[in-house]
Write a protein that holds these residues in place. Structure first.
Motif, mmCIF file in Angstrom:
data_model
loop_
_atom_site.group_PDB
_atom_site.id
_atom_site.type_symbol
_atom_site.label_atom_id
_atom_site.label_comp_id
_atom_site.label_asym_id
_atom_site.label_seq_id
_atom_site.Cartn_x
_atom_site.Cartn_y
_atom_site.Cartn_z
ATOM 1 N N ALA A 92 -6.832 5.446 15.790
ATOM 2 C CA ALA A 92 -5.401 5.654 15.560
ATOM 3 C C ALA A 92 -4.630 4.342 15.728
ATOM 4 C CB ALA A 92 -4.856 6.719 16.501
ATOM 5 N N CYS A 93 -5.009 3.557 16.725
ATOM 6 C CA CYS A 93 -4.337 2.265 16.942
ATOM 7 C C CYS A 93 -4.632 1.308 15.800
ATOM 8 C CB CYS A 93 -4.775 1.652 18.269
ATOM 9 S SG CYS A 93 -4.075 2.510 19.692
ATOM 10 N N ARG A 94 -5.869 1.280 15.358
ATOM 11 C CA ARG A 94 -6.229 0.404 14.237
ATOM 12 C C ARG A 94 -5.383 0.738 13.010
ATOM 13 N NH1 ARG A 94 -12.839 -0.152 14.942
ATOM 14 N NH2 ARG A 94 -12.737 -0.294 17.212
ATOM 15 N N GLN A 95 -5.222 2.028 12.746
ATOM 16 C CA GLN A 95 -4.429 2.456 11.591
ATOM 17 C C GLN A 95 -2.958 2.075 11.758
ATOM 18 O OE1 GLN A 95 -5.291 3.765 8.553
ATOM 19 N NE2 GLN A 95 -3.123 3.480 8.116
ATOM 20 N N MET A 96 -2.388 2.308 12.930
ATOM 21 C CA MET A 96 -0.980 1.949 13.169
ATOM 22 C C MET A 96 -0.768 0.452 13.020
ATOM 23 S SD MET A 96 1.354 4.333 13.960
ATOM 24 C CE MET A 96 2.503 3.526 15.057
ATOM 25 N N LEU A 97 -1.677 -0.350 13.545
ATOM 26 C CA LEU A 97 -1.562 -1.802 13.442
ATOM 27 C C LEU A 97 -1.653 -2.243 11.990
ATOM 28 C CD1 LEU A 97 -3.752 -2.668 16.533
ATOM 29 C CD2 LEU A 97 -1.287 -3.074 16.335
ATOM 30 N N PRO A 152 -1.779 -6.040 8.568
ATOM 31 C CA PRO A 152 -3.191 -6.024 8.181
ATOM 32 C C PRO A 152 -3.896 -7.367 8.417
ATOM 33 C CG PRO A 152 -1.772 -5.861 6.249
ATOM 34 C CD PRO A 152 -0.894 -5.748 7.455
ATOM 35 N N GLY A 153 -3.154 -8.445 8.532
ATOM 36 C CA GLY A 153 -3.736 -9.757 8.790
ATOM 37 C C GLY A 153 -3.815 -10.117 10.265
ATOM 38 N N LEU A 154 -3.568 -9.159 11.138
ATOM 39 C CA LEU A 154 -3.521 -9.370 12.580
ATOM 40 C C LEU A 154 -4.859 -9.858 13.136
ATOM 41 C CD1 LEU A 154 -1.484 -8.746 14.985
ATOM 42 C CD2 LEU A 154 -2.781 -6.635 15.281
ATOM 43 N N THR A 155 -4.787 -10.752 14.115
ATOM 44 C CA THR A 155 -5.953 -11.145 14.895
ATOM 45 C C THR A 155 -5.934 -10.323 16.175
ATOM 46 O OG1 THR A 155 -5.964 -13.396 14.025
ATOM 47 C CG2 THR A 155 -7.060 -13.046 16.151
ATOM 48 N N GLU A 159 -11.766 -6.560 10.199
ATOM 49 C CA GLU A 159 -13.144 -6.306 10.621
ATOM 50 C C GLU A 159 -13.232 -5.003 11.414
ATOM 51 O OE1 GLU A 159 -16.121 -9.026 12.932
ATOM 52 O OE2 GLU A 159 -15.014 -10.287 11.498
ATOM 53 N N LEU A 160 -12.160 -4.676 12.123
ATOM 54 C CA LEU A 160 -12.117 -3.430 12.890
ATOM 55 C C LEU A 160 -11.785 -2.230 12.004
ATOM 56 C CD1 LEU A 160 -10.169 -4.615 16.056
ATOM 57 C CD2 LEU A 160 -12.580 -3.991 15.916
ATOM 58 N N LEU A 161 -11.102 -2.476 10.898
ATOM 59 C CA LEU A 161 -10.698 -1.394 9.990
ATOM 60 C C LEU A 161 -10.899 -1.866 8.545
ATOM 61 C CD1 LEU A 161 -9.463 1.482 9.920
ATOM 62 C CD2 LEU A 161 -7.236 0.387 9.655
ATOM 63 N N HIS A 200 -11.261 -1.856 4.679
ATOM 64 C CA HIS A 200 -10.668 -0.997 3.635
ATOM 65 C C HIS A 200 -9.531 -0.145 4.204
ATOM 66 C CE1 HIS A 200 -14.150 -2.297 1.411
ATOM 67 N NE2 HIS A 200 -14.927 -1.788 2.343
ATOM 68 N N GLY A 201 -8.703 -0.752 5.035
ATOM 69 C CA GLY A 201 -7.600 -0.031 5.683
ATOM 70 C C GLY A 201 -6.644 0.600 4.693
ATOM 71 N N PHE A 202 -6.045 1.706 5.096
ATOM 72 C CA PHE A 202 -5.072 2.445 4.297
ATOM 73 C C PHE A 202 -3.686 2.055 4.763
ATOM 74 C CE2 PHE A 202 -2.355 6.008 3.284
ATOM 75 C CZ PHE A 202 -2.801 6.411 2.021
ATOM 76 N N GLY A 203 -2.877 1.473 3.860
ATOM 77 C CA GLY A 203 -1.547 1.042 4.233
ATOM 78 C C GLY A 203 -0.566 1.201 3.100
ATOM 79 N N PRO A 204 0.628 0.638 3.241
ATOM 80 C CA PRO A 204 1.681 0.777 2.239
ATOM 81 C C PRO A 204 1.236 0.356 0.829
ATOM 82 C CG PRO A 204 2.568 -0.209 4.226
ATOM 83 C CD PRO A 204 1.084 -0.129 4.402
ATOM 84 N N LYS A 205 0.440 -0.684 0.722
ATOM 85 C CA LYS A 205 -0.006 -1.149 -0.608
ATOM 86 C C LYS A 205 -0.905 -0.111 -1.284
ATOM 87 C CE LYS A 205 0.349 -6.090 0.271
ATOM 88 N NZ LYS A 205 1.512 -6.392 -0.492
ATOM 89 N N THR A 206 -1.583 0.690 -0.486
ATOM 90 C CA THR A 206 -2.449 1.735 -1.034
ATOM 91 C C THR A 206 -1.642 2.762 -1.817
ATOM 92 O OG1 THR A 206 -3.858 1.437 0.909
ATOM 93 C CG2 THR A 206 -4.254 3.398 -0.427
ATOM 94 N N LEU A 207 -0.401 2.955 -1.425
ATOM 95 C CA LEU A 207 0.445 3.979 -2.060
ATOM 96 C C LEU A 207 1.142 3.496 -3.328
ATOM 97 C CD1 LEU A 207 2.061 5.419 1.176
ATOM 98 C CD2 LEU A 207 0.103 6.318 -0.091
ATOM 99 N N GLU A 208 1.024 2.210 -3.625
ATOM 100 C CA GLU A 208 1.666 1.677 -4.828
ATOM 101 C C GLU A 208 0.959 2.184 -6.065
ATOM 102 O OE1 GLU A 208 1.681 -2.580 -4.389
ATOM 103 O OE2 GLU A 208 3.090 -2.499 -2.692
#
Length: 134
Positions: free
Chosen positions: A91-96, A101-104, A121-123, A125-133
């Motif tokens: 859940a934290c990985r997704q919120m971050l 998405p470029g966070l260290t 590396e922790l997430l 293929h993360g799902f984020g705002p760009k995924t919804l475009e």
């Protein structure tokens, strides 16, 4: 003045004292660094209704967003007292990912050793705002 990784990890460790973890006994502290040098800290806050518990990483992120920050997050340190590194939960990985998405991410273990790796590396293929475009 620039903050070192060690200083950011130390801030995360300092937050362990503020943790409210009466059920798991597993305290977690976090410190989120912004590009301009601002830091937002957090700790885990458990609840008798376990699903209502909030992790240290999300506490720090939500504090930053509630203060008007939506971007510029560059590093997050996460610390615990365990023998293993204190990895952010899913859940934290997704919120971050939503905000940075470029966070260290710096993950520390109880002996204060830490490692650094990208959130991607922790997430992968993360799902984020760009995924919804479209």
């Amino acid at each position: 003045m620039s903050m070192t990784d060690r200083e950011l990890v130390d801030l995360a460790f300092a937050m362990l004292e503020r943790s409210y973890a009466p059920y798991s006994g597993f305290s977690v502290g976090a410190a989120l660094l912004c590009a301009d040098g601002a830091v937002f800290t957090g700790c885990n806050v458990e609840n008798a209704a376990y699903g209502s518990t909030i992790c240290a990483e999300r506490t720090a992120l939500v504090k930053a967003v509630s203060e008007g920050r939506r971007d510029g997050f560059v590093k997050l340190a996460v610390a615990g007292r365990s023998a293993d590194y204190c990895w952010p939960c899913g859940a934290c990985r997704q919120m971050l990912w939503e905000f940075a998405p470029g966070l260290t991410v710096l993950v520390a273990r109880g002996d204060r050793d830490f490692i650094s790796l990208p959130l991607s590396e922790l997430l992968p293929h993360g799902f984020g705002p760009k995924t919804l475009e479209p």
